[in-house]
Scaffold this motif. Structure first.
Motif, PDB file in Angstrom:
ATOM      1  N   VAL A   1       6.711  25.882  61.050  1.00  0.00           N
ATOM      2  CA  VAL A   1       5.689  26.667  61.738  1.00  0.00           C
ATOM      3  C   VAL A   1       4.561  25.742  62.199  1.00  0.00           C
ATOM      4  O   VAL A   1       3.952  25.041  61.384  1.00  0.00           O
ATOM      5  CB  VAL A   1       5.111  27.761  60.814  1.00  0.00           C
ATOM      6  N   GLY A   2       4.308  25.730  63.493  1.00  0.00           N
ATOM      7  CA  GLY A   2       3.158  25.003  64.019  1.00  0.00           C
ATOM      8  C   GLY A   2       1.904  25.843  63.872  1.00  0.00           C
ATOM      9  O   GLY A   2       1.906  27.031  64.198  1.00  0.00           O
TER      10      GLY A   2
ATOM     11  N   VAL B   1       1.842  21.273  60.653  1.00  0.00           N
ATOM     12  CA  VAL B   1       3.167  21.890  60.606  1.00  0.00           C
ATOM     13  C   VAL B   1       3.421  22.349  59.182  1.00  0.00           C
ATOM     14  O   VAL B   1       3.375  21.544  58.242  1.00  0.00           O
ATOM     15  CB  VAL B   1       4.274  20.909  61.053  1.00  0.00           C
ATOM     16  N   SER B   2       3.668  23.641  59.026  1.00  0.00           N
ATOM     17  CA  SER B   2       3.971  24.206  57.711  1.00  0.00           C
ATOM     18  C   SER B   2       5.486  24.242  57.539  1.00  0.00           C
ATOM     19  O   SER B   2       6.191  24.927  58.284  1.00  0.00           O
ATOM     20  CB  SER B   2       3.385  25.622  57.601  1.00  0.00           C
TER      21      SER B   2
ATOM     22  N   LYS C   1       2.696  21.048  53.767  1.00  0.00           N
ATOM     23  CA  LYS C   1       2.015  21.121  55.062  1.00  0.00           C
ATOM     24  C   LYS C   1       1.218  19.848  55.345  1.00  0.00           C
ATOM     25  O   LYS C   1       0.159  19.629  54.760  1.00  0.00           O
ATOM     26  CB  LYS C   1       1.081  22.333  55.095  1.00  0.00           C
ATOM     27  N   PRO C   2       1.698  18.986  56.250  1.00  0.00           N
ATOM     28  CA  PRO C   2       0.866  17.886  56.752  1.00  0.00           C
ATOM     29  C   PRO C   2       0.038  18.372  57.934  1.00  0.00           C
ATOM     30  O   PRO C   2       0.488  19.200  58.734  1.00  0.00           O
ATOM     31  CB  PRO C   2       1.905  16.845  57.195  1.00  0.00           C
TER      32      PRO C   2
ATOM     33  N   GLY D   1       2.017  24.122  48.265  1.00  0.00           N
ATOM     34  CA  GLY D   1       1.634  25.354  47.598  1.00  0.00           C
ATOM     35  C   GLY D   1       2.692  26.424  47.747  1.00  0.00           C
ATOM     36  O   GLY D   1       3.861  26.132  48.009  1.00  0.00           O
ATOM     37  N   VAL D   2       2.273  27.659  47.587  1.00  0.00           N
ATOM     38  CA  VAL D   2       3.192  28.789  47.661  1.00  0.00           C
ATOM     39  C   VAL D   2       2.612  29.843  48.601  1.00  0.00           C
ATOM     40  O   VAL D   2       1.402  29.919  48.810  1.00  0.00           O
ATOM     41  CB  VAL D   2       3.447  29.418  46.279  1.00  0.00           C
ATOM     42  N   SER D   3       3.508  30.637  49.159  1.00  0.00           N
ATOM     43  CA  SER D   3       3.122  31.753  50.011  1.00  0.00           C
ATOM     44  C   SER D   3       3.924  32.977  49.594  1.00  0.00           C
ATOM     45  O   SER D   3       5.140  32.890  49.413  1.00  0.00           O
ATOM     46  CB  SER D   3       3.391  31.425  51.484  1.00  0.00           C
ATOM     47  N   ILE D   4       3.252  34.101  49.412  1.00  0.00           N
ATOM     48  CA  ILE D   4       3.930  35.322  49.005  1.00  0.00           C
ATOM     49  C   ILE D   4       3.461  36.470  49.891  1.00  0.00           C
ATOM     50  O   ILE D   4       2.368  36.417  50.454  1.00  0.00           O
ATOM     51  CB  ILE D   4       3.664  35.681  47.527  1.00  0.00           C
ATOM     52  N   ASN D   5       4.310  37.459  50.045  1.00  0.00           N
ATOM     53  CA  ASN D   5       3.889  38.704  50.655  1.00  0.00           C
ATOM     54  C   ASN D   5       4.346  39.856  49.771  1.00  0.00           C
ATOM     55  O   ASN D   5       5.371  39.767  49.080  1.00  0.00           O
ATOM     56  CB  ASN D   5       4.403  38.854  52.081  1.00  0.00           C
ATOM     57  N   ILE D   6       3.565  40.904  49.760  1.00  0.00           N
ATOM     58  CA  ILE D   6       3.847  42.041  48.879  1.00  0.00           C
ATOM     59  C   ILE D   6       5.167  42.673  49.282  1.00  0.00           C
ATOM     60  O   ILE D   6       5.380  42.986  50.465  1.00  0.00           O
ATOM     61  CB  ILE D   6       2.707  43.069  48.971  1.00  0.00           C
ATOM     62  N   PRO D   7       6.087  42.864  48.335  1.00  0.00           N
ATOM     63  CA  PRO D   7       7.385  43.463  48.666  1.00  0.00           C
ATOM     64  C   PRO D   7       7.222  44.853  49.260  1.00  0.00           C
ATOM     65  O   PRO D   7       6.368  45.632  48.826  1.00  0.00           O
ATOM     66  CB  PRO D   7       8.106  43.505  47.321  1.00  0.00           C
TER      67      PRO D   7
END
Length: 362
Positions: A218-219, A247-248, A262-263, A292-298
């Motif tokens: 992801v840019g 960029v992720s 992510k740099p 790190g981490v990324s979450i979204n609510i189920p």
């Protein structure tokens, strides 16, 4: 041949339309409950990262005289000829200009006054004394520093596009700066502080431009404002909006949980006003590498049955109310895709022990 292609194309189109309608109506058709709040919140992701940043400070001194003696380094406006015989020199022009000296002597440096119109180096002074008009040479200081950022961001995702906002707090550690010229005559510039902090409020836009297996690329473009610690005199400093390009790289463990590297490169600058009317412009771009981490609510809850470890999304019927709802049988951090399931059975650790016992017996 052409008619055959048209026929198959029409069939595929009808199939796609029917599939879409079925996917939209299946919850109504079978009376399956989905919490509307969960469905909306599922589109938002929360990302937390930390890492390391390398900042390169640099500035070019213009419109001033730079003076160095055995103990101090000062700058003062090179228009002192128009100020008469009284003028001041200032230190700490990186963050908080302070009065270094004030004199009414006609010749404070024991050099001919006309020498100030175009000085480079005065060999008649001591070895540690240096005087230069910065308009006659490309002179300044530069050097690196390090920081530890902690970033929290929330973004909304629509198809491949993202928009969000976040906050970042950076523990920043500054080093001395080296002169860009005259390094054999001028000492390093030592800031009057060793550590400070930077905080950022920013907006973000992004686009998922590539996918490979369980990886998304992801840019991202960030833009916002920076607030520095108390070591910086905010009244004398003017800062603009900073921008960051990165960029992720996201490894999808599940539909709801991702591990991120992510740099990014951050572009920023500020100008500081000296009380005698001169200005020093500073650039301090930063290269970050964060993880790190990324979450979204189920969008669906965990199955209320403790023994339910089905990897596919499935329907659960409440034995008391008879209410149907879609559930999942795995935690969000389980490496899997709840839509299709994977060969990641819970019994795997026990299987390892069983194989070890068999080998021991043999």
């Amino acid at each position: 041949m052409l008619s055959t292609i048209k026929r198959y194309g029409l069939i595929c189109l009808i199939w796609l339309i029917a599939s879409e309608a079925t996917s939209q109506d299946i919850y109504q058709k079978y009376d399956i409950y989905r919490n509307p709040i969960r469905v909306v919140l599922n589109k938002f992701s929360i990302t937390a990262t930390t890492g390391i940043g390398i900042t390169n400070y640099s500035h070019r001194l213009e419109g001033v005289y730079f003076y160095q003696d055995a103990e101090n380094q000062f700058i003062f406006s090179n228009e002192i000829e128009n100020l008469g015989s009284s003028f001041s020199g200032y230190t700490d022009w990186l963050n908080d200009p302070q009065l270094g000296f004030e004199t009414s002597l006609e010749n404070p440096f024991d050099v001919p006054f006309d020498y100030l119109s175009n000085p480079v180096y005065n060999p008649s002074l001591s070895d540690q004394t240096f005087l230069v008009n910065t308009d006659t040479t490309d002179f300044g200081f530069k050097g690196g520093s390090r920081g530890i950022p902690i970033t929290l961001m929330v973004h909304y995702e629509y198809e491949k596009f993202r928009i969000g906002a976040g906050y970042s707090y950076e523990f920043h550690f500054l080093r001395r700066l080296e002169p860009t010229t005259y390094s054999d005559q001028v000492r390093d510039y030592q800031p009057n502080f060793v550590k400070t902090r930077y905080s950022r409020l920013f907006g973000m836009v992004g686009y998922k431009f590539y996918q490979f297996w369980s990886y998304d690329f992801v840019g991202e473009l960030q833009f916002g404002r920076i607030t520095a610690g108390k070591q910086f005199n905010s009244g004398a400093i003017s800062r603009g909006i900073y921008t960051s390009l990165g960029v992720s790289i996201e490894n999808n463990w599940s539909e709801y949980f991702r591990v991120i590297i992510k740099p990014s490169v951050e572009f920023k600058s500020y100008s500081i006003s000296i009380p005698d009317g001169s200005t020093v412009n500073h650039k301090y771009p930063t290269f970050f590498i964060q993880a790190g981490v990324s979450i979204n609510i189920p969008d669906i809850p965990r199955s209320p049955m403790n023994s339910d470890h089905v990897q596919l999304k499935h329907v659960y019927t409440d034995p008391v109310t008879g209410k149907r709802m879609e559930v999942r049988g795995q935690p969000i951090w389980k490496r899997q895709n709840p839509k299709v399931g994977e060969n990641n059975r819970r019994m795997w650790p026990k299987r390892k022990k069983a194989i070890k016992k068999l080998k021991t017996k043999n």
